[in-house]
Scaffold this active site. Structure first.
Site, PDB file in Angstrom:
ATOM      1  N   ASP A  54       1.779  30.625  -4.313  1.00  0.00           N
ATOM      2  CA  ASP A  54       2.445  31.453  -5.333  1.00  0.00           C
ATOM      3  C   ASP A  54       3.921  31.125  -5.399  1.00  0.00           C
ATOM      4  OD1 ASP A  54       2.878  33.597  -7.173  1.00  0.00           O
ATOM      5  OD2 ASP A  54       3.774  34.696  -5.493  1.00  0.00           O
ATOM      6  N   VAL A  55       4.458  31.212  -6.622  1.00  0.00           N
ATOM      7  CA  VAL A  55       5.896  31.006  -6.802  1.00  0.00           C
ATOM      8  C   VAL A  55       6.555  32.371  -6.821  1.00  0.00           C
ATOM      9  CG1 VAL A  55       7.650  30.093  -8.338  1.00  0.00           C
ATOM     10  CG2 VAL A  55       5.398  29.026  -8.235  1.00  0.00           C
TER      11      VAL A  55
ATOM     12  N   ASN B  66       7.787  40.290  -8.352  1.00  0.00           N
ATOM     13  CA  ASN B  66       6.913  39.125  -8.199  1.00  0.00           C
ATOM     14  C   ASN B  66       5.509  39.574  -7.906  1.00  0.00           C
ATOM     15  OD1 ASN B  66       6.328  36.292  -7.758  1.00  0.00           O
ATOM     16  ND2 ASN B  66       5.992  36.951  -5.636  1.00  0.00           N
ATOM     17  N   TYR B  67       4.561  38.855  -8.448  1.00  0.00           N
ATOM     18  CA  TYR B  67       3.164  39.050  -8.014  1.00  0.00           C
ATOM     19  C   TYR B  67       2.522  37.689  -7.962  1.00  0.00           C
ATOM     20  CZ  TYR B  67       2.144  38.798 -13.048  1.00  0.00           C
ATOM     21  OH  TYR B  67       2.060  38.429 -14.354  1.00  0.00           O
TER      22      TYR B  67
ATOM     23  N   ASP C 154       0.871  -1.189   0.000  1.00  0.00           N
ATOM     24  CA  ASP C 154       0.000   0.000   0.000  1.00  0.00           C
ATOM     25  C   ASP C 154       0.910   1.243   0.000  1.00  0.00           C
ATOM     26  OD1 ASP C 154      -1.861  -1.951   0.304  1.00  0.00           O
ATOM     27  OD2 ASP C 154      -2.536  -1.287   2.319  1.00  0.00           O
TER      28      ASP C 154
ATOM     29  N   SER D 180      26.213 153.514 -52.226  1.00  0.00           N
ATOM     30  CA  SER D 180      25.421 152.534 -51.474  1.00  0.00           C
ATOM     31  C   SER D 180      26.010 151.133 -51.518  1.00  0.00           C
ATOM     32  CB  SER D 180      24.003 152.466 -52.028  1.00  0.00           C
ATOM     33  OG  SER D 180      23.243 153.461 -51.412  1.00  0.00           O
TER      34      SER D 180
ATOM     35  N   HIS E 217      18.937 147.637 -50.550  1.00  0.00           N
ATOM     36  CA  HIS E 217      18.229 148.502 -51.504  1.00  0.00           C
ATOM     37  C   HIS E 217      18.928 148.542 -52.860  1.00  0.00           C
ATOM     38  CE1 HIS E 217      20.978 151.921 -50.272  1.00  0.00           C
ATOM     39  NE2 HIS E 217      20.837 152.195 -51.561  1.00  0.00           N
TER      40      HIS E 217
ATOM     41  N   GLU F 276       9.021  33.923  -8.419  1.00  0.00           N
ATOM     42  CA  GLU F 276       9.947  33.693  -9.519  1.00  0.00           C
ATOM     43  C   GLU F 276      11.218  34.513  -9.352  1.00  0.00           C
ATOM     44  OE1 GLU F 276       6.783  34.493  -9.813  1.00  0.00           O
ATOM     45  OE2 GLU F 276       5.759  33.020 -11.068  1.00  0.00           O
TER      46      GLU F 276
ATOM     47  N   ASP G 224      19.047 147.299 -44.015  1.00  0.00           N
ATOM     48  CA  ASP G 224      19.412 147.474 -45.428  1.00  0.00           C
ATOM     49  C   ASP G 224      20.740 146.767 -45.712  1.00  0.00           C
ATOM     50  OD1 ASP G 224      19.536 148.349 -47.997  1.00  0.00           O
ATOM     51  OD2 ASP G 224      20.187 150.393 -47.481  1.00  0.00           O
TER      52      ASP G 224
ATOM     53  N   ASP H  79      23.756  40.289 -27.833  1.00  0.00           N
ATOM     54  CA  ASP H  79      22.604  39.390 -27.727  1.00  0.00           C
ATOM     55  C   ASP H  79      22.023  39.490 -26.323  1.00  0.00           C
ATOM     56  OD1 ASP H  79      24.306  38.019 -26.116  1.00  0.00           O
ATOM     57  OD2 ASP H  79      24.170  36.110 -27.199  1.00  0.00           O
TER      58      ASP H  79
END
Ligand code: ARG
Length: 698
Positions: A138-139, A158-159, A75, A645, A489, A141, A551, A281
């Site tokens: 939750d992981v 993380n979330y 078992d 004059s 004049h 990461e 004048d 890269d």
């Protein structure tokens, strides 16, 4: 053992069919069949627990009671992922070979966990099975990411259920959402030297970036590059620069790609326009590169400064685009294509020649000095040298002209090539006519009665106004170089002698008469006479024909007379003339017994007080105004008369021996009458107007 084998075959038969339960909740409970009663034999249940992406599954047991067997053969409870067994549990407590979960939790690496419960055909005792709970967790990461290919380049956030990346200031998140690249595709360099580095140098350059640097210079330059300092670009031991590289396009030439840690050799691109491409890269931490470039053009031949000149900047080597300025020592001028200038610039051209030949330095030359009106110029040196530092001297035609401002008249040839006087600078001196100093002195003047013939040349300022037929009609006096003062004049001859209002049509036009200077004989011609046409006639603006107020008139001659012993101007008065001052009046007017003289006549008279003169004319109701001045003797007999004059009444300053114009002959009551005086236009009174019109300073 036999039995057992038998059972294997048999048991397969008797087994209840294994079944699978799919679980998609964020949490839940799983229990052995029949829990908390003992579980049945031959039973197999699989729970497939699936959590959303970004979660893991945590499994923990509250109760565990299974048959124990070696390596949990009979078992067991097995915890797996798709491809990996995480744990197998059986028994009641942990032994060397079997494990119970105890307080431990099982955590799936991903979002899937499969739990299988299995029992075999026989149970020696009663086992209560298990009771377990699972939750999706939750992981993080950000902390648990082992795979570098997936971790954030700069910042990780993380979330619950996921994570995202962000970049440091100045970087942009690449479309892979992970690496941070930079925008570096339009870098233009136009200076002739410069330094270019990979972004952030000497810190590791950004990933996933394509940087383009353009150096663009004028045609004729050739750019050369030199890598310096550190060179560190990700490379590969076998394949040339598969990841990151730097490559240079120069026209049809390509240099590179370069990578690795060995500094590339200096590159002479032979081009004036090149592009440097740098590519990275999405992985690697390398420090990049730094290069300095410079552009050089063709060299131009060495230069030698001209004699008496210099070249700036003076170098041993000049190349394309270099400019030099040629200037000459003080007193010398740059002479280029027969043009004199202060400096001259030449430039090294792209073909390695100079844009122009070096000009020569020629000593500054002031050239032939300008002619001075009524003056002359003499050279201080024998050979009429007009070059730098030579000296000339202007003088005015002695004795008829004198220099304005009493300056030396010495001019020196400046380094700029101009004749310069220390007071007047480049402007010429001015020669003004000498006034009021006759060169011929009258013989001792005995008191004369009536008047006498003038000794030639003693009244050189006298002017005769004649009609075109030669008929004299008035006198005048030369002032300045070309002005005649006369009576208003004389120039205003209305048809009706009683006319009070002044009409323009009654005025003599310049073309109506002429002026003769140097005259002695009234009708006979003189060897010294000079004839002049009239340019302009100016009557005093306040002249009143009916009363002879103001004048006075000015006649501008078309040309200036040549001054000599017989033609010379009179000075304008410097102050009022006092009563009793002796004056001389001259003219060709009538003598007593209405006879006209053959020559110019003169008479000496005293100035009469203004009040006395006014009183003498009260019986005749004639006004002697402040612009008039009288001369004569109470007993009469000495006077000017018709035809005189406009003529001069002059006096001599005893100190200077200079003669001044006191008045011009204007009017009287007949001629030489007892208790009457000759009335003259007072020149000092209208001196401002005369000076305004003629611009004569004295
Ligand atoms: N008006 C006279 C002329 O036209 C001059 C008068 C002078 N007479 C004299 N008595 N001062 O010539």
């Amino acid at each position: 053992m036999r039995w057992l084998l038998l059972c294997h075959a048999l048991c397969f038969w008797m087994k209840t069919l294994a079944h699978t339960v799919e679980l998609n909740n964020m949490f839940g409970q799983i229990q052995s069949p029949g829990y908390p009663d003992s579980y049945p034999s031959d039973s197999e249940v699989t729970w497939n627990i699936t959590a959303p992406e970004g979660f893991r599954i945590k499994l923990y047991f509250m109760h565990f009671n299974l048959e124990s067997s070696y390596l949990c053969e009979y078992d067991y409870v097995k915890v797996e992922t798709e491809d990996q067994v995480l744990a197998t549990f059986c028994g009641r407590e942990t032994t060397d070979t079997e494990q119970t979960p105890g307080q431990e939790v099982v955590l799936s690496p991903g979002s899937f966990m499969s739990v299988t419960f299995r029992s075999d055909f026989s149970n020696e005792e009663r086992f209560t099975g298990f009771d377990a709970h699972y939750v999706a967790v939750d992981v993080d990461e950000c902390t648990e990411q082992e795979d570098e290919e997936l971790s954030c380049d700069h910042y990780c956030h993380n979330y619950i259920g996921g994570y995202y990346c962000s970049c440091r200031f100045g970087y942009i998140l690449h479309t892979d959402n992970r690496t941070c690249r930079v925008e570096c595709s339009d870098n233009l360099f136009t200076q002739r030297t410069g330094v270019i580095t990979s972004p952030d140098f000497p810190n590791p350059y950004p990933k996933s970036s394509e940087c383009l640097y353009t150096i663009e210079l004028e045609e004729g330059f050739m750019i050369s590059l030199q890598f310096e300092d550190i060179f560190d670009v990700e490379d590969h031991p076998e394949v040339p620069c598969p990841y990151d590289y730097i490559k240079i396009n120069a026209g049809s030439n390509v240099f590179g790609p370069f990578c690795g840690e060995k500094i590339p050799e200096p590159i002479n691109t032979q081009s004036h326009r090149i592009q440097i491409l740098f590519r990275s890269d999405n992985s690697g931490e390398n420090r990049g590169w730094r290069l300095s470039y410079k552009a050089e053009g063709n060299e131009c031949p060495e230069l030698r400064p001209p004699t008496h000149g210099k070249i700036e900047p003076l170098q041993t080597k000049y190349s394309f685009k270099d400019q030099v300025l040629i200037s000459c020592d003080t007193g010398y001028k740059v002479l280029k294509d027969d043009v004199e200038m202060d400096t001259f610039q030449i430039e090294c051209l792209k073909d390695g020649t100079w844009s122009n030949k070096i000009p020569i330095c020629k000593m500054a030359d002031c050239g032939i000095p300008a002619k001075l009106e009524h003056g002359l110029v003499i050279f201080s040196s024998r050979n009429n040298i007009t070059t730098y530092k030579s000296e000339i001297r202007y003088s005015c035609q002695q004795p008829y002209y004198k220099m304005l401002h009493n300056i030396t008249g010495i001019y020196t040839c400046s380094a700029q090539g101009a004749w310069v006087n220390e007071v007047l600078g480049r402007s010429l001196p001015t020669c003004l006519p000498v006034c009021g100093i006759p060169k011929i002195y009258r013989k001792m003047m005995a008191r004369i009665f009536g008047g006498r013939s003038v000794q030639k040349g003693t009244i050189p300022w006298i002017a005769m106004l004649t009609q075109h037929n030669g008929q004299p009609f008035c006198g005048g006096s030369l002032i300045g170089s070309n002005w005649i003062v006369t009576a208003a004049h004389c120039l205003h001859q209305p048809l009706d002698p009683e006319e009070v209002i002044l009409h323009d049509s009654d005025l003599l036009e310049p073309s109506d008469f002429k002026v003769i200077l140097g005259k002695h004989w009234r009708l006979r011609s003189d060897e010294n006479e000079q004839h002049f046409r009239v340019k302009h006639v100016f009557l005093h603006p306040l002249y009143v024909p009916s009363t002879f107020e103001n004048d006075v008139a000015l006649v501008e001659l078309l040309e200036s007379p040549k001054l000599n012993n017989f033609v010379m101007p009179i000075c304008l008065p410097e102050g009022p003339t006092e009563e009793g001052t002796m004056v001389i009046v001259s003219g060709w007017g009538k003598q007593f017994l209405q006879r006209l003289p053959e020559t110019l006549m003169e008479i000496e008279l005293p100035i009469i007080g203004h009040h006395t003169c006014q009183e003498s004319y009260v019986p005749l109701k004639k006004k002697v105004t402040s612009d008039m001045i009288c001369a004569g003797e109470k007993e009469g007999g000495k006077d000017a008369c018709a035809g005189d004059s406009g003529g001069p009444m002059v006096t001599m300053d005893k100190e200077s021996g200079q003669w001044y114009l006191v008045g011009t002959v204007s009017w009287g009551d007949n001629c030489g009458k007892k208790d009457r005086y000759g009335v003259y236009s007072n020149i000092y009174h209208n001196k401002d107007w005369i000076q305004t019109v003629t611009k004569i300073s004295n």
